[in-house]
Design an enzyme around this catalytic site. Structure first.
Site, PDB file in Angstrom:
ATOM      1  N   HIS A 150       8.421   8.047  -0.740  1.00 22.36           N
ATOM      2  CA  HIS A 150       7.394   8.416  -1.726  1.00 22.36           C
ATOM      3  C   HIS A 150       8.007   9.228  -2.867  1.00 22.36           C
ATOM      4  O   HIS A 150       7.679   9.022  -4.037  1.00 22.36           O
ATOM      5  CB  HIS A 150       6.303   9.273  -1.085  1.00 22.36           C
ATOM      6  CG  HIS A 150       5.589   8.636   0.075  1.00 22.36           C
ATOM      7  ND1 HIS A 150       5.724   9.078   1.372  1.00 22.36           N
ATOM      8  CD2 HIS A 150       4.722   7.595   0.129  1.00 22.36           C
ATOM      9  CE1 HIS A 150       4.963   8.353   2.166  1.00 22.36           C
ATOM     10  NE2 HIS A 150       4.340   7.446   1.448  1.00 22.36           N
TER      11      HIS A 150
ATOM     12  N   GLN B 104       2.879  -6.326   0.215  1.00 23.88           N
ATOM     13  CA  GLN B 104       1.888  -5.504  -0.500  1.00 23.88           C
ATOM     14  C   GLN B 104       2.190  -5.490  -1.997  1.00 23.88           C
ATOM     15  O   GLN B 104       1.278  -5.590  -2.825  1.00 23.88           O
ATOM     16  CB  GLN B 104       1.918  -4.085   0.062  1.00 23.88           C
ATOM     17  CG  GLN B 104       1.125  -3.084  -0.749  1.00 23.88           C
ATOM     18  CD  GLN B 104       1.058  -1.733  -0.070  1.00 23.88           C
ATOM     19  OE1 GLN B 104       0.309  -1.550   0.876  1.00 23.88           O
ATOM     20  NE2 GLN B 104       1.854  -0.788  -0.536  1.00 23.88           N
TER      21      GLN B 104
ATOM     22  N   ASP C 155       7.192  -2.314   1.454  1.00 24.65           N
ATOM     23  CA  ASP C 155       6.016  -3.149   1.714  1.00 24.65           C
ATOM     24  C   ASP C 155       6.048  -4.307   0.722  1.00 24.65           C
ATOM     25  O   ASP C 155       5.281  -4.333  -0.250  1.00 24.65           O
ATOM     26  CB  ASP C 155       4.755  -2.299   1.580  1.00 24.65           C
ATOM     27  CG  ASP C 155       4.782  -1.116   2.539  1.00 24.65           C
ATOM     28  OD1 ASP C 155       4.519  -1.329   3.724  1.00 24.65           O
ATOM     29  OD2 ASP C 155       5.119  -0.001   2.108  1.00 24.65           O
TER      30      ASP C 155
HETATM   31  P1  AMP Z   1       2.175   4.608   2.156  1.00 20.13           P
HETATM   32  O1  AMP Z   1       1.906   6.074   2.015  1.00 20.13           O
HETATM   33  O2  AMP Z   1       2.885   4.256   3.421  1.00 20.13           O
HETATM   34  O3  AMP Z   1       0.970   3.761   1.879  1.00 20.13           O
HETATM   35  O4  AMP Z   1       3.213   4.249   1.025  1.00 20.13           O
HETATM   36  C1  AMP Z   1       2.966   4.568  -0.328  1.00 20.13           C
HETATM   37  C2  AMP Z   1       4.006   3.897  -1.188  1.00 20.13           C
HETATM   38  O5  AMP Z   1       5.299   4.338  -0.799  1.00 20.13           O
HETATM   39  C3  AMP Z   1       3.994   2.378  -1.058  1.00 20.13           C
HETATM   40  O6  AMP Z   1       4.224   1.798  -2.319  1.00 20.13           O
HETATM   41  C4  AMP Z   1       5.151   2.121  -0.127  1.00 20.13           C
HETATM   42  O7  AMP Z   1       5.734   0.861  -0.297  1.00 20.13           O
HETATM   43  C5  AMP Z   1       6.103   3.215  -0.554  1.00 20.13           C
HETATM   44  N1  AMP Z   1       7.067   3.480   0.515  1.00 20.13           N
HETATM   45  C6  AMP Z   1       6.792   3.714   1.820  1.00 20.13           C
HETATM   46  N2  AMP Z   1       7.933   3.839   2.519  1.00 20.13           N
HETATM   47  C7  AMP Z   1       8.952   3.644   1.641  1.00 20.13           C
HETATM   48  C8  AMP Z   1      10.371   3.640   1.753  1.00 20.13           C
HETATM   49  N3  AMP Z   1      10.983   3.843   2.920  1.00 20.13           N
HETATM   50  N4  AMP Z   1      11.085   3.416   0.637  1.00 20.13           N
HETATM   51  C9  AMP Z   1      10.475   3.202  -0.558  1.00 20.13           C
HETATM   52  N5  AMP Z   1       9.151   3.195  -0.725  1.00 20.13           N
HETATM   53  C10 AMP Z   1       8.393   3.417   0.361  1.00 20.13           C
END
Ligand code: AMP
Length: 296
Positions: free
Chosen positions: A31, A147, A144
């Site tokens: 994030h 997504q 994702d």
């Molecule tokens: P989430 O809080 O899991 O819904 O993720 C929020 C955003 O952070 C989404 O766009 C995810 O794809 C991104 N994200 C989650 N994990 C990672 C990661 N390991 N590397 C890069 N982006 C991430």
């Protein structure tokens, strides 16, 4: 940084060009990489924090989702956010949602096939965030990958004037892709979780060494996972980055996606293969343990 709970407050505080980073909180370096990229490119950076009930399939997954808004506020501010938009469920959905955004096709394979209505929930909440926060750009992780394709398609189809940016996957030093759900992995299972990425990297190595058969690349990934015997594999697929359709040739960017359970926790991961540069994008590895496990 200000923490607010309504769209009106977000629009009141922001000015100039606005970068939006949608999250479900329990922030980690994945994030933070998105927030930092938004900080570099915009006058105002909005981080949204909303555990969206519409996109969960299992009620225990929703109720057990890790939450810590004070921790998130401190991390978001340090990474350069100006506004933390943390609405409650009643503000986001004042009535039972009547309007839903369905992204046909893109949402039907892989995660969409296993998690009915999941991507409609994602597309609906992201459309609301775009409409309410009025960002110029929005930042998503390639972690994702499907997504990202769903959001890009939704934004184009509904004519949102928002540039959707996809950024590299941030990984633990052993290769495990960061995820807020990783803290649910029991300590004794934690080493096994890295086998997902090892299997993908084996296929990425083969691709960079010249392997162009999608069947062979899928088989390398699957065989490696089966040899390790620690991941309860849900699927191994190769899909087009643009629309998440299952790839039948290697002409444009594709990603090899895996999903599986390690000690009961469901994990997803992928690597991106670019046939033009002949390079695989494995993401970025942290040198130290991530903040999810107390590192800094
Ligand atoms: P989430 O809080 O899991 O819904 O993720 C929020 C955003 O952070 C989404 O766009 C995810 O794809 C991104 N994200 C989650 N994990 C990672 C990661 N390991 N590397 C890069 N982006 C991430």
């Amino acid at each position: 940084m200000k923490t607010v709970g309504t769209f009106a407050e977000v629009r009141e505080i922001t000015s100039g060009s606005v970068g939006l980073v949608p999250t479900m909180g329990f922030l980690h370096e994945g994030h933070l990489s998105l927030i930092e990229a938004a900080r570099d490119a915009h006058d105002s950076v909005v981080v949204s924090l909303f555990v969206n009930p519409l996109q969960f399939n299992e009620s225990t997954d929703l109720s057990g989702y890790p939450r810590d808004i004070e921790r998130d506020a401190a991390l978001a501010e340090a990474a350069g956010a100006d506004v933390l938009f943390a609405p409650d469920v009643a503000t986001m959905y004042p009535s039972k949602p009547r309007t839903r955004v369905e992204v046909a096709g893109v949402a039907d394979t892989m995660e969409g096939a296993r998690r009915p209505r999941h991507f409609a929930g994602v597309a609906t909440v992201v459309a609301k965030l775009f409409a309410g926060c009025l960002p110029d750009s929005a930042y998503f992780g390639r972690k994702d990958a499907q997504q990202l394709a769903v959001v890009r398609t939704m934004a184009a189809d509904l004519s949102f004037p928002v540039e959707v940016r996809g950024l590299p996957i941030i990984r633990e030093s052993d290769g495990l892709a960061l995820s807020s759900r990783n803290i649910r992995i029991e300590q004794q299972d934690r080493p096994d979780a890295a086998n997902l990425s090892s299997a993908l990297f084996a296929a990425a190595d083969a691709f960079e060494a010249g392997q162009r058969s999608l069947d062979a690349l899928r088989e390398i990934t699957r065989a490696r996972l089966e040899a390790d015997q620690t991941v309860d594999v849900d699927y191994v697929e190769i899909a087009e980055a643009a629309d998440a359709s299952i790839a039948d040739r290697l002409e444009r960017d594709v990603f090899i996606a895996v999903a599986g359970r390690v000690g009961g926790v469901r994990l997803i991961d992928n690597v991106l293969l670019d046939p033009n540069t002949e390079r695989a994008d494995r993401g970025i590895r942290l040198e130290r343990q991530s903040i999810l496990y107390g590192g800094s």
